[in-house]
Design a protein around this motif. Structure first.
Motif, short mmCIF file in Angstrom:
data_model
loop_
_atom_site.label_atom_id
_atom_site.label_comp_id
_atom_site.label_asym_id
_atom_site.label_seq_id
_atom_site.Cartn_x
_atom_site.Cartn_y
_atom_site.Cartn_z
N LYS A 69 3.80 9.31 -10.32
CA LYS A 69 2.86 10.28 -9.43
C LYS A 69 2.56 9.66 -7.83
CE LYS A 69 -0.35 12.91 -11.70
NZ LYS A 69 -1.78 13.21 -12.07
N THR A 70 2.88 10.39 -7.00
CA THR A 70 2.61 10.36 -5.47
C THR A 70 1.70 11.24 -4.94
OG1 THR A 70 4.46 11.28 -4.72
CG2 THR A 70 4.91 9.05 -5.56
N PRO A 71 1.37 11.17 -3.83
CA PRO A 71 0.74 12.36 -3.14
C PRO A 71 1.51 13.70 -3.04
CG PRO A 71 0.26 10.22 -1.89
CD PRO A 71 1.25 9.84 -2.90
N ASP A 105 -6.65 12.00 -10.81
CA ASP A 105 -6.27 11.97 -9.52
C ASP A 105 -4.88 11.01 -9.13
OD1 ASP A 105 -7.48 9.93 -9.58
OD2 ASP A 105 -8.70 10.28 -7.90
N VAL A 106 -4.47 11.23 -7.96
CA VAL A 106 -3.42 10.36 -7.59
C VAL A 106 -4.06 8.87 -6.96
CG1 VAL A 106 -1.51 9.71 -5.71
CG2 VAL A 106 -1.93 11.95 -6.94
N ASP A 107 -3.65 7.86 -7.54
CA ASP A 107 -4.38 6.57 -6.85
C ASP A 107 -3.75 6.29 -5.68
OD1 ASP A 107 -5.27 3.98 -6.36
OD2 ASP A 107 -5.34 3.79 -8.78
N ASN A 108 -3.97 6.35 -4.53
CA ASN A 108 -3.53 5.86 -3.11
C ASN A 108 -3.48 4.38 -2.78
OD1 ASN A 108 -2.94 8.81 -2.23
ND2 ASN A 108 -5.04 8.87 -1.80
N GLU A 109 -4.24 3.71 -3.55
CA GLU A 109 -4.14 2.13 -3.61
C GLU A 109 -3.22 1.48 -4.50
OE1 GLU A 109 -6.48 0.70 -1.49
OE2 GLU A 109 -7.23 2.86 -1.07
N ARG A 110 -2.81 2.00 -5.64
CA ARG A 110 -1.87 1.37 -6.65
C ARG A 110 -0.84 2.63 -6.90
NH1 ARG A 110 -7.26 -0.22 -9.54
NH2 ARG A 110 -7.42 1.89 -9.39
N PHE A 111 0.35 2.00 -7.33
CA PHE A 111 1.40 3.10 -7.74
C PHE A 111 0.94 3.65 -9.04
CE2 PHE A 111 5.93 3.54 -8.86
CZ PHE A 111 6.21 4.70 -8.11
N ARG A 142 8.12 0.60 -2.41
CA ARG A 142 7.09 1.44 -1.62
C ARG A 142 5.89 0.81 -0.97
NH1 ARG A 142 7.40 7.09 -3.40
NH2 ARG A 142 9.38 7.47 -4.73
N TYR A 144 3.24 -0.74 -2.42
CA TYR A 144 1.90 -0.83 -3.13
C TYR A 144 1.66 -2.33 -3.78
CZ TYR A 144 1.90 4.26 -3.65
OH TYR A 144 1.44 5.55 -3.11
#
Length: 196
Positions: A69-71, A105-111, A142, A144
């Protein structure tokens, strides 16, 4: 067995990918996503080839996959319109509400690993480990520093694999009354550093 991990789904194997995904996750999703023919139709419709790594053999046959999952979205998420197209207006609406209550939710700090599955008859042959290594390499590519995943409390086999691959449990999240729908009590968040 020679295993190669590639970006995307092998040509002509979209249906098999949907079947593998359902084989792995149908047990917890059946009450919401079933019946199986509709669930497979939905998965075939929404799977994103740009959000998956596939393990294939020397002939290019699909052995397993690891969605992420990504943004920009997830491997098997889809939209409300996709859900309604397969299940109808009412069936699609209540399913979307149930799945949203469960999904993180999407984790923007970790892949974020968003589902890993291996053909049932090919388990314990290193395919899951190869996919996890592929996900970690993708995370590094990417930029991360770590990979995150969630595993349900009843899936001890998957949790053991993740622990062998260096993932550490950092928290447990109980799902409350949703346990009666999905058949498990809690999701365990696990993290593995991959860079820095």
């Amino acid at each position: 067995m020679r295993i190669e991990v590639r970006q995307g789904l092998p040509p002509g194997q979209r249906r098999l990918a949907a079947e593998l995904y359902w084989q792995a996750f149908g047990g917890k999703l059946d009450r919401v996503m079933g019946p199986e023919p509709r669930a497979l139709a939905f998965l075939e419709r929404v799977m994103r080839a740009d959000h998956v790594l596939a393990a294939v053999d020397a002939e290019g046959r699909l052995l397993g996959l690891a969605g992420f999952k990504t943004p920009a979205g997830g491997f098997a998420g889809g939209t409300c319109a996709d859900m309604r197209a397969v299940y109808g207006v009412w069936g699609g609406t209540w399913r979307v509400l149930m799945l949203r209550a469960l999904q993180g939710d999407v984790d923007n700090e970790r892949f974020l690993l968003d589902g890993i599955c291996v053909a049932r008859d090919l388990r314990s042959r290193g395919i899951g480990s190869a996919l996890l290594e592929g996900i970690c390499a993708e995370a590094v590519r990417r930029g991360y520093p770590a990979v995150r995943l969630d595993v349900i409390d009843t899936n001890w086999r998957a949790r053991a694999l993740y622990e062998r691959q260096g993932f550490i449990a950092i928290r447990s999240h109980r799902i409350g009354l949703l346990r009666y729908v999905f058949g498990f009590n809690a999701a365990i968040t696990m993290v593995r550093p991959v860079a820095g």
